[in-house]
Write a protein that holds these residues in place. Structure first.
Motif, PDB file in Angstrom:
ATOM      1  N   PRO A 275       0.846  -1.210   0.000  1.00 65.19           N
ATOM      2  CA  PRO A 275       0.000   0.000   0.000  1.00 65.19           C
ATOM      3  C   PRO A 275       0.871   1.246   0.000  1.00 65.19           C
ATOM      4  CG  PRO A 275       0.085  -0.950   2.191  1.00 65.19           C
ATOM      5  CD  PRO A 275       0.774  -1.927   1.293  1.00 65.19           C
ATOM      6  N   ARG A 276       0.313   2.344  -0.464  1.00 62.12           N
ATOM      7  CA  ARG A 276       1.020   3.624  -0.391  1.00 62.12           C
ATOM      8  C   ARG A 276       0.413   4.429   0.751  1.00 62.12           C
ATOM      9  NH1 ARG A 276       2.711   0.548  -3.930  1.00 62.12           N
ATOM     10  NH2 ARG A 276       3.882   1.284  -5.755  1.00 62.12           N
ATOM     11  N   LEU A 277       1.281   5.015   1.571  1.00 64.89           N
ATOM     12  CA  LEU A 277       0.857   5.704   2.783  1.00 64.89           C
ATOM     13  C   LEU A 277       0.962   7.215   2.620  1.00 64.89           C
ATOM     14  CD1 LEU A 277       2.671   3.455   5.433  1.00 64.89           C
ATOM     15  CD2 LEU A 277       0.458   3.089   4.307  1.00 64.89           C
ATOM     16  N   ASP A 278       0.175   7.920   3.413  1.00 67.75           N
ATOM     17  CA  ASP A 278       0.175   9.381   3.419  1.00 67.75           C
ATOM     18  C   ASP A 278       1.227   9.855   4.421  1.00 67.75           C
ATOM     19  OD1 ASP A 278      -0.324  12.099   3.625  1.00 67.75           O
ATOM     20  OD2 ASP A 278      -2.503  11.876   3.545  1.00 67.75           O
ATOM     21  N   ALA A 279       2.272  10.524   3.935  1.00 66.55           N
ATOM     22  CA  ALA A 279       3.369  10.969   4.799  1.00 66.55           C
ATOM     23  C   ALA A 279       2.888  11.902   5.900  1.00 66.55           C
ATOM     24  CB  ALA A 279       4.436  11.668   3.959  1.00 66.55           C
ATOM     25  N   ARG A 280       1.802  12.631   5.657  1.00 68.89           N
ATOM     26  CA  ARG A 280       1.295  13.589   6.640  1.00 68.89           C
ATOM     27  C   ARG A 280       0.687  12.902   7.851  1.00 68.89           C
ATOM     28  NH1 ARG A 280      -2.164  16.488   2.014  1.00 68.89           N
ATOM     29  NH2 ARG A 280      -2.532  14.246   1.711  1.00 68.89           N
ATOM     30  N   THR A 281       0.463  11.580   7.764  1.00 70.19           N
ATOM     31  CA  THR A 281      -0.151  10.842   8.874  1.00 70.19           C
ATOM     32  C   THR A 281       0.839   9.908   9.569  1.00 70.19           C
ATOM     33  OG1 THR A 281      -0.891   9.055   7.404  1.00 70.19           O
ATOM     34  CG2 THR A 281      -2.370  10.929   7.692  1.00 70.19           C
ATOM     35  N   ILE A 282       2.122  10.030   9.252  1.00 71.77           N
ATOM     36  CA  ILE A 282       3.159   9.178   9.845  1.00 71.77           C
ATOM     37  C   ILE A 282       3.936   9.980  10.887  1.00 71.77           C
ATOM     38  CG2 ILE A 282       5.265   7.851   9.374  1.00 71.77           C
ATOM     39  CD1 ILE A 282       4.205   7.337   6.561  1.00 71.77           C
ATOM     40  N   ASP A 283       4.208   9.355  12.035  1.00 71.53           N
ATOM     41  CA  ASP A 283       4.995   9.994  13.088  1.00 71.53           C
ATOM     42  C   ASP A 283       6.467   9.618  12.893  1.00 71.53           C
ATOM     43  OD1 ASP A 283       6.083  11.115  15.318  1.00 71.53           O
ATOM     44  OD2 ASP A 283       5.068   9.814  16.766  1.00 71.53           O
ATOM     45  N   GLY A 377       8.775  10.952  -3.822  1.00 71.21           N
ATOM     46  CA  GLY A 377       9.172  12.110  -4.599  1.00 71.21           C
ATOM     47  C   GLY A 377       9.446  13.311  -3.725  1.00 71.21           C
ATOM     48  N   LEU A 378      10.070  14.311  -4.311  1.00 74.37           N
ATOM     49  CA  LEU A 378      10.416  15.527  -3.575  1.00 74.37           C
ATOM     50  C   LEU A 378       9.193  16.341  -3.196  1.00 74.37           C
ATOM     51  CD1 LEU A 378      13.488  16.569  -5.745  1.00 74.37           C
ATOM     52  CD2 LEU A 378      13.558  15.712  -3.395  1.00 74.37           C
ATOM     53  N   SER A 379       8.174  16.332  -4.032  1.00 77.34           N
ATOM     54  CA  SER A 379       6.973  17.129  -3.779  1.00 77.34           C
ATOM     55  C   SER A 379       5.745  16.250  -3.574  1.00 77.34           C
ATOM     56  CB  SER A 379       6.734  18.091  -4.945  1.00 77.34           C
ATOM     57  OG  SER A 379       6.609  17.378  -6.165  1.00 77.34           O
ATOM     58  N   SER A 380       5.961  14.983  -3.217  1.00 75.01           N
ATOM     59  CA  SER A 380       4.854  14.043  -3.054  1.00 75.01           C
ATOM     60  C   SER A 380       4.671  13.681  -1.588  1.00 75.01           C
ATOM     61  CB  SER A 380       5.122  12.768  -3.870  1.00 75.01           C
ATOM     62  OG  SER A 380       4.148  11.783  -3.605  1.00 75.01           O
ATOM     63  N   ASP A 381       3.431  13.451  -1.183  1.00 76.53           N
ATOM     64  CA  ASP A 381       3.124  12.977   0.167  1.00 76.53           C
ATOM     65  C   ASP A 381       3.011  11.455   0.211  1.00 76.53           C
ATOM     66  OD1 ASP A 381       2.996  15.520   1.415  1.00 76.53           O
ATOM     67  OD2 ASP A 381       1.010  15.839   0.543  1.00 76.53           O
ATOM     68  N   GLN A 397      -5.559  -4.437   5.457  1.00 72.74           N
ATOM     69  CA  GLN A 397      -4.303  -3.728   5.192  1.00 72.74           C
ATOM     70  C   GLN A 397      -4.121  -2.561   6.159  1.00 72.74           C
ATOM     71  OE1 GLN A 397      -3.381  -2.721   1.114  1.00 72.74           O
ATOM     72  NE2 GLN A 397      -4.645  -4.376   0.309  1.00 72.74           N
ATOM     73  N   LEU A 398      -5.183  -1.815   6.403  1.00 73.72           N
ATOM     74  CA  LEU A 398      -5.086  -0.675   7.312  1.00 73.72           C
ATOM     75  C   LEU A 398      -4.777  -1.139   8.730  1.00 73.72           C
ATOM     76  CD1 LEU A 398      -5.319   2.379   7.558  1.00 73.72           C
ATOM     77  CD2 LEU A 398      -7.771   2.085   8.051  1.00 73.72           C
ATOM     78  N   GLU A 399      -5.385  -2.242   9.142  1.00 70.05           N
ATOM     79  CA  GLU A 399      -5.121  -2.792  10.472  1.00 70.05           C
ATOM     80  C   GLU A 399      -3.657  -3.216  10.598  1.00 70.05           C
ATOM     81  OE1 GLU A 399      -7.073  -6.135  13.522  1.00 70.05           O
ATOM     82  OE2 GLU A 399      -7.730  -6.014  11.423  1.00 70.05           O
ATOM     83  N   ILE A 400      -3.117  -3.833   9.558  1.00 69.90           N
ATOM     84  CA  ILE A 400      -1.708  -4.247   9.561  1.00 69.90           C
ATOM     85  C   ILE A 400      -0.806  -3.030   9.668  1.00 69.90           C
ATOM     86  CG2 ILE A 400       0.110  -5.215   8.098  1.00 69.90           C
ATOM     87  CD1 ILE A 400      -1.996  -7.198   7.022  1.00 69.90           C
ATOM     88  N   VAL A 401      -1.052  -2.016   8.849  1.00 70.28           N
ATOM     89  CA  VAL A 401      -0.215  -0.821   8.840  1.00 70.28           C
ATOM     90  C   VAL A 401      -0.221  -0.151  10.210  1.00 70.28           C
ATOM     91  CG1 VAL A 401      -0.077   1.542   7.944  1.00 70.28           C
ATOM     92  CG2 VAL A 401      -0.390  -0.370   6.366  1.00 70.28           C
ATOM     93  N   ALA A 410      -1.592   6.216  10.564  1.00 69.88           N
ATOM     94  CA  ALA A 410      -1.319   6.319   9.124  1.00 69.88           C
ATOM     95  C   ALA A 410      -2.571   6.051   8.299  1.00 69.88           C
ATOM     96  CB  ALA A 410      -0.215   5.342   8.729  1.00 69.88           C
ATOM     97  N   GLU A 411      -2.669   6.749   7.190  1.00 65.97           N
ATOM     98  CA  GLU A 411      -3.751   6.540   6.228  1.00 65.97           C
ATOM     99  C   GLU A 411      -3.177   5.948   4.942  1.00 65.97           C
ATOM    100  OE1 GLU A 411      -6.882   6.851   6.678  1.00 65.97           O
ATOM    101  OE2 GLU A 411      -6.948   7.921   8.604  1.00 65.97           O
ATOM    102  N   ILE A 412      -3.960   5.059   4.328  1.00 64.01           N
ATOM    103  CA  ILE A 412      -3.562   4.431   3.070  1.00 64.01           C
ATOM    104  C   ILE A 412      -4.132   5.242   1.908  1.00 64.01           C
ATOM    105  CG2 ILE A 412      -3.834   2.388   1.615  1.00 64.01           C
ATOM    106  CD1 ILE A 412      -3.770   0.662   4.093  1.00 64.01           C
TER     107      ILE A 412
END
Length: 754
Positions: A275-283, A377-381, A397-401, A410-412
């Motif tokens: 899955p691809r994750l949203d960087a804004r939701t990662i600590d 990417g440089l400008s990607s979340d 998948q969300l439960e695993i992440v 984190a959000e997928i």
């Protein structure tokens, strides 16, 4: 316009003008002057009739294999057309946004040495660079770079759009055009009697009805051949999902039917992406960072001694781990995984890039597995979590992440999925990657059982180059196992085949100390120049590098200091008055070229000339190769002698009845095949599919000692005592014949095998 209503809305003069333009277009296409297609979708619905073109080479597919195949064919002088469903996905990184790695980095350097594209493109798009296995010896080190997906794709498309002799054509290839005699005809019988292919490729046909006539066709359809994508128990026909959309790219089903008609051996494989994750939701604050190396090492030899395009804005990756809770979620939801056609329902996936479920199932005692969080990417979340691909339903998948540290909230952005696809058994190919039973048809990439961008690029380059060379009647480009990892890759596939996605490792190469990433240009650029696929600029760059290395070696030999001064500077030598040159110091354990050069710069009295050279004591170009060639010169010479010895003694006789079971280090497969065939010479043994050059070296060593013959009655099964003797002989062989220090054992496969 064909309708009265449409005709009534348009003046007659406009109708005549449109008709004239359409006729002009058809005439231009008929005489072979097509419109040059560029990026973006091009609709063919306005064309009144199908287009017929004649070129030399058609490449089907715009992935990594297709890009390198098209460029290599064009470099060979062939008029080349690359046909792909979408021009805006050329060079797309469908899975991990990275290039290189252990074994893979060597392939990229070799593609670059043959004037390929991948090395130069990743130098433009790379945003995180590391040399893997840096603490180990040079034979097993591998350069790797994280890429900005958008920059990489845009750079590849721009390169191909301006590539001499190459056109891009947006269409879906529905079928191959074949010139084949009727079954049972005299022509078919005659071809079969002399072992020639009965059919010959003569082009492709698109879904719009266009025909591209060609003397050679390279098919690089990746995962699109009868592809099916899976998320949980849901599935749909597709080759892959579009990156930031729920849309899919349709599979190639008609081509699979044509391959069946050609009696090509087809089977199924599967691969997956996490899955691809949203960087804004990662600590990220609680995770371990992994910065890029401060001085990134370029992939392309054209950039050697310099830097990379994004060196001023390199990123930091992070890592987290799975845990017991993660593993329990995976195990509890096993029944929700897709029902695959391959692998007995489990899917025939890559052994060395396994899904999270495969890791949990295979290693139940492990407390956790590393998960690398790699920005796309440089400008990607978007963040790529490397190590947790498994096509569970999205809620699982969300439960695993969220069970992992730092990912609790984190959000997928896009769920993981698997794709299952047809592949052709590569044992039906020649070493040029031409299909044995169909002249002019070449295959490359995942369609012949590999996994990874780098393997695809290397195979695409070989297939495209040979397709183009064949059009002008030149000698084929073949690379031997002792000449490059590309040779190992091709030989493994066409001689052994594969039943799982093939991944390159340094351990697959018998002569890996000779096949380093730093000397790929020295090994392969002259070979490519002789084949006509390497340009003058690349050859000149190699000449400059070799001159720089010669100058560097002269400089090292021209500087000497007493051991006492070397020891005072921290080098591991006895502090006495014996003079030792800088070149000799490179043989001292732990001595590095940068350290030696620093002493040369600050100790002008050590130069034998009246005054030290102006500027840096050593050239920047070729430094890595120079250091390795000096430090490991004895071991390099030993492997070179092994290769020469095999070539020299290829006609050495093998006594009939030789007991191959007692030869150290032969695999079970090699023993079985050698025993069954009973080759008369080493050359005959080398022609057996699956028998490697290193196996021939073991057989040769065995013959030199006086090979005992086998008792036919004892061939049923090796006894424990025989096994014990074989292991003892292997240890003795490694200790007596190699004389390799323990720190260098991994450079010499004979000791690892023992």
């Amino acid at each position: 316009p064909s309708s009265r209503m449409a005709r009534g809305r348009m003046p007659a003069v406009h109708i005549r003008l449109l008709a004239l333009l359409a006729l002009s277009y058809r005439c231009l296409c008929w005489v072979g002057v097509p419109p040059r297609l560029t990026a973006g979708r091009v609709s063919r619905s306005a064309i009144c009739a199908s287009v017929v073109r004649e070129v030399d080479v058609v490449v089907v597919g715009g992935g990594h294999a297709g890009c390198e195949a098209a460029a290599a064919a064009a470099r060979s002088g062939a008029r080349t057309v690359l046909v792909t469903q979408r021009l805006d996905t050329i060079g797309e990184m469908s899975c991990n946004p990275s290039i290189g790695g252990i074994g893979k980095g060597q392939l990229v350097r070799e593609v670059d040495a043959l004037d390929g594209l991948m090395g130069r493109i990743i130098d433009k798009a790379g945003i995180h660079f590391r040399m893997l296995n840096r603490r180990k010896g040079p034979a097993v080190q591998g350069p790797r770079a994280q890429a900005d997906r958008d920059i990489y794709r845009e750079a590849m498309l721009s390169e191909l759009q301006s590539y001499p002799g190459l056109e891009l054509f947006e269409a879906s290839v529905e079928d191959l055009l074949l010139d084949e005699p009727d079954a049972g005809s005299a022509a078919a019988a005659g071809a079969a009697s002399v072992g020639r292919p009965a059919g010959r490729i003569c082009g492709v046909k698109t879904a719009e009805g266009d025909e591209l006539r060609a003397r050679a066709v390279v098919v690089t359809t990746g995962t699109f051949l009868r592809g099916i994508v899976h998320i949980g128990r849901e599935q749909r026909p597709a080759g892959r999902f579009l990156r930031e959309s729920n849309e899919v790219e349709p599979p190639s089903t008609a081509l699979a039917t044509t391959f069946g008609r050609l009696h090509l051996p087809l089977s199924r494989l599967k691969t997956g992406t996490p899955p691809r994750l949203d960087a804004r939701t990662i600590d990220f604050s609680c995770l371990e960072p992994q910065p890029s190396e401060e001085q990134p090492l370029p992939f392309s030899f054209l950039n050697e001694g310099g830097t990379v395009a994004q060196a001023h804005r390199l990123i930091v990756c992070h890592k987290t781990y799975t845990n017991a809770r993660t593993h329990k979620i995976v195990a509890d939801n096993k029944s929700k995984l897709p029902a695959y056609e391959s692998g007995g329902g489990k899917g025939a996936g890559p052994r060395y890039c396994p899904s999270l479920f495969s890791k949990v199932e295979r290693f139940p005692d492990r407390d956790g597995h590393i998960v690398w969080l790699e920005p796309e990417g440089l400008s990607s979340d978007w963040v790529y979590p490397n190590g947790i691909s498994s096509a569970f339903p999205p809620d699982v998948q969300l439960e695993i992440v969220r069970s992992m540290k730092g990912l609790e909230r984190a959000e997928i952005l896009k769920p993981a999925y698997d794709v299952e696809y047809d592949f052709v058994d590569p044992r039906c190919l020649r070493r040029t990657l031409e299909v044995s039973s169909c002249e002019g048809l070449y295959l490359a990439g995942q369609i012949i059982g590999t996994t990874g961008y780098e393997e695809a690029a290397a195979l695409g380059m070989v297939a495209g180059a040979n397709a183009g060379i064949a059009c002008r009647g030149g000698a084929p480009l073949t690379i031997e196992r002792h000449e490059g990892y590309v040779g190992v890759l091709v030989d493994d596939l066409v001689s052994r085949g594969t039943m799982e996605p093939y991944r390159m490792f340094t351990s697959r190469a018998e002569w890996r100390l000779l096949l380093r990433a730093d000397n790929a240009d020295v090994r392969l650029t002259p070979l490519g120049a002789a084949a006509g696929i390497v340009g003058a600029a690349r050859v000149e760059r190699l000449r400059e590098k070799q001159l720089a290395m010669q100058a560097g070696r002269v400089a090292l030999c021209s500087f000497s200091l007493p051991n006492s001064e070397w020891a005072a500077a921290g080098f591991g030598v006895k502090p006495n008055g014996e003079l030792r040159s800088a070149e000799q110091m490179m043989h001292v354990p732990e001595a590095q070229l940068d350290q030696v050069e620093a002493i040369m710069r600050t100790s002008p009295h050590g130069w034998r000339k009246p005054s030290p050279p102006e500027g840096a004591p050593l050239p920047r170009l070729g430094r890595e190769a120079l250091e390795i060639e000096i430090k490991y010169s004895n071991y390099l010479e030993r492997q070179e002698r092994e290769v020469a010895r095999l070539q020299e003694h290829s006609m050495a006789a093998i006594p009939r009845g030789t007991d191959f079971r007692i030869i150290p280090c032969l695999s079970k497969e090699e023993v079985e095949k050698l025993t069954a065939v009973q080759p008369a010479t080493l050359a005959e043994a080398g022609a057996i599919a699956g028998v490697t050059p290193k196996a021939l070296f073991y057989v040769y060593q065995h013959l030199k000692r006086g090979a005992p013959r086998s008792d036919p009655a004892a061939h049923s099964r090796a006894s424990p005592e025989l096994l014990r003797q074989a292991v003892a002989a292997a240890v003795s062989f490694a200790a007596e014949d190699t004389g390799v220090p323990e720190a260098l054992m991994h450079h010499f496969p004979m000791t690892d095998d023992a």
